[in-house]
Enzyme design. Structure first.
Site, PDB file in Angstrom:
ATOM      1  N   GLU A  49      17.808 -36.058   8.207  1.00 41.00           N
ATOM      2  CA  GLU A  49      16.802 -36.603   7.567  1.00 41.00           C
ATOM      3  C   GLU A  49      16.048 -36.600   8.652  1.00 41.00           C
ATOM      4  OE1 GLU A  49      17.294 -40.690   5.828  1.00 41.00           O
ATOM      5  OE2 GLU A  49      17.920 -39.388   3.968  1.00 41.00           O
ATOM      6  N   ASP A  60       9.627 -49.641   8.003  1.00 40.06           N
ATOM      7  CA  ASP A  60      10.309 -49.314   9.602  1.00 40.06           C
ATOM      8  C   ASP A  60       9.929 -49.694  10.638  1.00 40.06           C
ATOM      9  OD1 ASP A  60      11.526 -46.437   8.892  1.00 40.06           O
ATOM     10  OD2 ASP A  60       9.910 -45.963   9.671  1.00 40.06           O
TER      11      ASP A  60
END
Length: 287
Positions: A49, A60
């Protein structure tokens, strides 16, 4: 001679779970990426990814945010990311590359049709769009299907029934089950095995593999993901942290990640052909 056909996403042998690693393009630096991708391919990692770096991601944690900042500071953008992928994609035998792109930072400025057209030219294997507004999902799914770009969809354990069904229906590469609602690096309180009922329900309606990410740091969590019935585990922050340590120490990034792959695969049936590459033959990963 017949054209070589690579396996589908997460076509791992039954003795080990499928494996995906997440990295930001540009961290490690782009000159290192071709060698790194070759190593992952030879190690029979199923999926990379690869994120086009973008700032201040709301999903994140600090490790991935620092990585994105390093890549952005080095000037890495969509064009440079796609150019780097194009150099190596045609030669891959096992690894598939799923591009992750942020809607606001990367996709919207291009326009959805033109962005998907670029992916078709490069030949990436799948696309995951971060932060896609719900009102645009139908257009996105339709345009991606028209451009023959396989789609990765996402859902959470606390997603509503309609969202779960929509994610399952429109996934054409794999379905990414985010193990815990929070930021990258966080894990479900009861461990990944508690996802088994949901994975079973998704299995009944999703025509694609189911991969689980967030909080997957090593062999123990990968075993938990496998025990829950998923097809693959996605390792994100832990892989990014390996890159960060190698950059800070001035050591071989590719060799460090190869060792990390072997470590997290311990107890799950070996590590492919990685042993054919000696870490001493690799360049220092500071290019």
């Amino acid at each position: 001679m017949a054209e070589h056909v690579r396996p589908g996403f997460f076509a791992a042998p039954p003795e080990r779970p499928g494996l995906a690693l997440f990295l930001n393009a540009g961290d490690p630096p782009l000159p290192v990426l071709p060698e790194l991708i070759q190593m992952l391919d030879e190690s029979e990692v199923d999926c990379l990814e690869l994120a086009v770096p973008f700032p201040d991601s709301f999903t994140d944690g600090p490790v991935v945010r620092r990585s994105a900042r390093r890549a952005l500071a080095d000037g890495v953008d969509l064009r440079r990311t796609l150019d780097a992928v194009a150099k190596v994609h045609a030669g891959l035998e096992h690894l598939r590359i799923a591009l992750l792109a942020d809607w606001s930072h990367t996709v919207k400025p291009c326009g959805l049709p033109d962005f998907l057209g670029l992916l078709g030219e490069v030949g990436t294997d799948a696309l995951l769009v971060h932060g896609l507004p719900p009102r645009l999902r139908a257009e996105y799914y339709e345009t991606a299907a028209d451009r023959r770009v396989p789609v990765v969809t996402t859902c959470y354990p606390n997603s509503g029934e309609q969202t779960l069904r929509e994610s399952a229906r429109h996934a054409s590469a794999y379905l990414y089950l985010v193990a815990h609602y929070g930021r990258t690096g966080s894990a479900p309180p009861g461990g990944h095995a508690e996802l088994a009922p949901l994975i079973g329900a998704l299995r009944a309606i999703a025509p694609v593999p189911i991969a689980v990410g967030f909080g997957v740091r090593g062999a123990r969590e990968i075993a938990g993901v496998r025990a829950a019935g998923a097809d693959a585990a996605i390792v994100g922050s832990a892989a990014v942290a390996v890159v960060e340590r190698a950059l800070a120490d001035g050591t071989d990034i590719v060799g460090s990640l190869a060792g990390f792959v072997r470590e997290i695969r311990s107890g799950h049936g070996g590590s492919g052909r990685a042993g054919a590459i000696s870490s001493g033959s690799r360049k220092e990963g500071q290019g």
